[in-house]
Design a protein around this motif. Sequence first.
Motif, PDB file in Angstrom:
ATOM      1  N   UNK A 213       0.792  -1.228   0.000  1.00  0.00           N
ATOM      2  CA  UNK A 213       0.000   0.000   0.000  1.00  0.00           C
ATOM      3  C   UNK A 213       0.818   1.268   0.000  1.00  0.00           C
ATOM      4  N   UNK A 214       2.037   1.231  -0.547  1.00  0.00           N
ATOM      5  CA  UNK A 214       2.891   2.421  -0.521  1.00  0.00           C
ATOM      6  C   UNK A 214       2.268   3.632  -1.220  1.00  0.00           C
ATOM      7  N   UNK A 215       1.431   3.470  -2.283  1.00  0.00           N
ATOM      8  CA  UNK A 215       0.825   4.688  -2.851  1.00  0.00           C
ATOM      9  C   UNK A 215      -0.070   5.418  -1.851  1.00  0.00           C
ATOM     10  N   UNK A 216      -0.846   4.639  -1.090  1.00  0.00           N
ATOM     11  CA  UNK A 216      -1.704   5.273  -0.087  1.00  0.00           C
ATOM     12  C   UNK A 216      -0.867   5.926   1.005  1.00  0.00           C
ATOM     13  N   UNK A 217       0.205   5.246   1.419  1.00  0.00           N
ATOM     14  CA  UNK A 217       1.088   5.830   2.427  1.00  0.00           C
ATOM     15  C   UNK A 217       1.683   7.138   1.915  1.00  0.00           C
ATOM     16  N   UNK A 218       2.061   7.159   0.633  1.00  0.00           N
ATOM     17  CA  UNK A 218       2.637   8.371   0.054  1.00  0.00           C
ATOM     18  C   UNK A 218       1.638   9.521   0.086  1.00  0.00           C
ATOM     19  N   UNK A 219       0.399   9.263  -0.349  1.00  0.00           N
ATOM     20  CA  UNK A 219      -0.610  10.324  -0.393  1.00  0.00           C
ATOM     21  C   UNK A 219      -0.955  10.806   1.009  1.00  0.00           C
TER      22      UNK A 219
ATOM     23  N   UNK B 119       7.683  17.909  -2.409  1.00  0.00           N
ATOM     24  CA  UNK B 119       7.082  17.555  -3.686  1.00  0.00           C
ATOM     25  C   UNK B 119       8.089  16.897  -4.610  1.00  0.00           C
ATOM     26  N   UNK B 120       9.280  17.466  -4.673  1.00  0.00           N
ATOM     27  CA  UNK B 120      10.308  16.916  -5.563  1.00  0.00           C
ATOM     28  C   UNK B 120      10.662  15.484  -5.162  1.00  0.00           C
ATOM     29  N   UNK B 121      10.967  15.291  -3.887  1.00  0.00           N
ATOM     30  CA  UNK B 121      11.417  13.967  -3.476  1.00  0.00           C
ATOM     31  C   UNK B 121      10.277  12.963  -3.417  1.00  0.00           C
ATOM     32  N   UNK B 122       9.043  13.452  -3.171  1.00  0.00           N
ATOM     33  CA  UNK B 122       7.909  12.534  -3.249  1.00  0.00           C
ATOM     34  C   UNK B 122       7.691  12.047  -4.669  1.00  0.00           C
ATOM     35  N   UNK B 123       7.699  12.984  -5.628  1.00  0.00           N
ATOM     36  CA  UNK B 123       7.544  12.584  -7.027  1.00  0.00           C
ATOM     37  C   UNK B 123       8.730  11.757  -7.502  1.00  0.00           C
ATOM     38  N   UNK B 124       9.935  12.096  -7.010  1.00  0.00           N
ATOM     39  CA  UNK B 124      11.119  11.333  -7.395  1.00  0.00           C
ATOM     40  C   UNK B 124      11.036   9.902  -6.870  1.00  0.00           C
ATOM     41  N   UNK B 125      10.566   9.753  -5.638  1.00  0.00           N
ATOM     42  CA  UNK B 125      10.436   8.404  -5.082  1.00  0.00           C
ATOM     43  C   UNK B 125       9.444   7.585  -5.894  1.00  0.00           C
ATOM     44  N   UNK B 126       8.299   8.214  -6.232  1.00  0.00           N
ATOM     45  CA  UNK B 126       7.322   7.501  -7.050  1.00  0.00           C
ATOM     46  C   UNK B 126       7.908   7.148  -8.414  1.00  0.00           C
ATOM     47  N   UNK B 127       8.668   8.081  -9.002  1.00  0.00           N
ATOM     48  CA  UNK B 127       9.285   7.791 -10.295  1.00  0.00           C
ATOM     49  C   UNK B 127      10.311   6.670 -10.221  1.00  0.00           C
TER      50      UNK B 127
END
Length: 755
Positions: A128-134, A357-365
């Motif tokens: 569930x990492x996407x939910x944790x991220x959001x 925002x940068x590191x969150x999007x970078x982690x997802x990428x």
Amino acid sequence: MSGGSAGAGRVTASYLVLTLALLGVAGWCLLSRALAPSDGATVNVGDTAIVATGSGSVLVKQVRAGPLRVGDEILTIDHIRPASHILPGGPAAMAGDRLAYQLVRDGQVVEVEVVVRAYPVFRDLLDGWPTILVVGVLGATSVLIFLARPGEPAARAALVAAALAVVTTTGATFFPLQPLDLVAGEQFWRWFIGEAGFVLLWSAMLHFSLAFPTVTVRRFRQWVALGYLAGPLLYAVVCAIALATADSPLDRLAVLGSPAVPALFVFPVLILAVLARQYRACADPAARRRLRWLATTLGTGAVGYLAVWAVPTMVAGAPLLPDRFHTLAFLPVPIAVGLAVLRHRALDIEVVLSRSLVYGALSAGVVGTYIAVVASLSLLFPPMDQMWQQAVAAAAVAILVQPLRGWLQGLVNRRLFGFADDPYRVVSRLASRLENTHEPGAMLPGIVETVANALRLPFVAIEIQAKGGPEVAASTGTPSGDRHELPLTFQGERVGTLVVGGRAVLRARDRLALADVARHAGTAVYTARLTMDLRRSRDRLVRAREQERRRILHELHDGVGPTLAAIALGLDASRRGVGADTATGVLLARMRAELQDAITEIRRLAAGLRPPVLDQIGLVPALREYAGALASRTAKLDGTDEGVTIMLEVPTVMPRLPSSIDVAAYRIVCEALTNVTRHAYARSCAVRLWVDDDLHIEVVDDGIGLPRHTFGGVGLASMRERAAELGGDCLVAAEAEGGTRVLATLPLPKEVATQ
């Protein structure tokens, strides 16, 4: 401390205590699930908490491990029927216990032995990492905006909503209900707390919508309290109906265990209605823009969710991407909310948001890239268990990380801070804007707009050094308590000040960019100051001329006029005394006629100085009177031709105009109407006056238009001269459909334009 600040401090402390309490509940949910065993199955959760069959059994929705299957109808668990007790649960099971499950499978009643195992908490968290991220971004953003603006009602509502989202996630989202929870342990109540948190989360979202971007409703606290009570009240009503109508304990439990279902049908509509009401109630364009940010991110997330997950599942039975990724569609929402609430844009908070925002999007990428590479290699070279395959995947991620980070950082910085990292870009945009600005009065507004847009500054203004002190020449945005000043100089002389606001701290790069702008803007400010001085001098000259004309007019009317009238009476008396037929009488008659011609000429000159009708009835009635008289002259006496129809459109309330302005306006309209009746052969004519920063005059007719070659008569030249001497302009042009259009603009003093 004052009473107001003490009250605000108590409210802030209350929100902090409430948030910590909710986070404590979330921690208990997580710890409770980690210590509880699992039978490897899941009963249905979501729209309804428990699916009960007609035979009073529990339907298995999903199986992670163990002998149970999807679709099994569980009759008993270790000889205990689910929901046979008033309260779900019972003595806790232990990992390693062997339980007998009696169930219906393929139409037959069978008994299956299930070995209870430890619940795979960490596997669920990893999946569930996407939910944790959001949820993590939502929580971090809420904490940051609360720390930056603790007095903002919207920041408080966001903090409570984030805490409730954590409770809902740890209580029910990550760790769904399983059949064992209905007969053993306290996991049902852990899950029920998560569902109840979901109800209150809807209330917190309503709370946020009432407070975002500013509070505009009366009795705000009462409405917020009612919003938090509405969810539990709806649940209580549904429970009362279920207790009265349900046929079995399991049917009642299916309703009693679904506290969030009533809120799902009511609160979304309420929230949309409140946001629409907030948008209509907000007169501030910036507040409306923040509401549009929220609407755009929510709408985009909803469309993405429907296109990728909801609609494909309804049509094809499976989403385009795994269901656990659907929360990523709403990742921009907390970021947009954070930026909208921080309307004063405290830079230190924005830097943290930028990095997050940068590191969150970078982690997802990075995770997405790794999954894509691993999936491709597993398809091309199965199985994915070779060292070189793992090395290729890791190398691909490592190669893409650095350029992706630089691109993301530049993109986020441009959105948050504009082009502060590239001062040449700012100066280039400024030079381009000034190059395309042809009027001196538009130069300074162009500078402040360019700087504000290029550097994402909420407030920019230019103050000009005047004799009476600084004078704001141009500004954009709303001023705040944060004020930074940069001097504007020309040839070593300070001519003005560049003022920026809305950020508590300016970065060094921002200061460098603003310093470059200040060096180039000094010349424009000096030019604008000269233009303003020239306009003031011209206005003073025009006012002095009008005052002198008024003085001469009064002298002619009150001094010369009565004197000449008295002389005329004396001549008449002398003529009667000597006889009208005598030589002296004839001479006196001739002198009387010449004196009358002189009186007529003086009256004409006096009317030329200022039409008396303006002082008698005012500009608008004078124009109506002249237009009516002119239209009546063009009509034929026998009624065969009604002449020219003249329509006059003026504001309901006209400001008091300087004498020079109303004289020029009257003369221009009269000359234009005279030309229409003499030369245009028009059937109708429209005269329109309106006021903003200037007085605008428009006269349009449907006549034959202008001749191809015009030499310019005295009337056209007179209209242009009258407008030009006041700093305005007058344009006479032929209309495309026929006819002529006269458009004159007469600048007004600031004190008149703002009336």
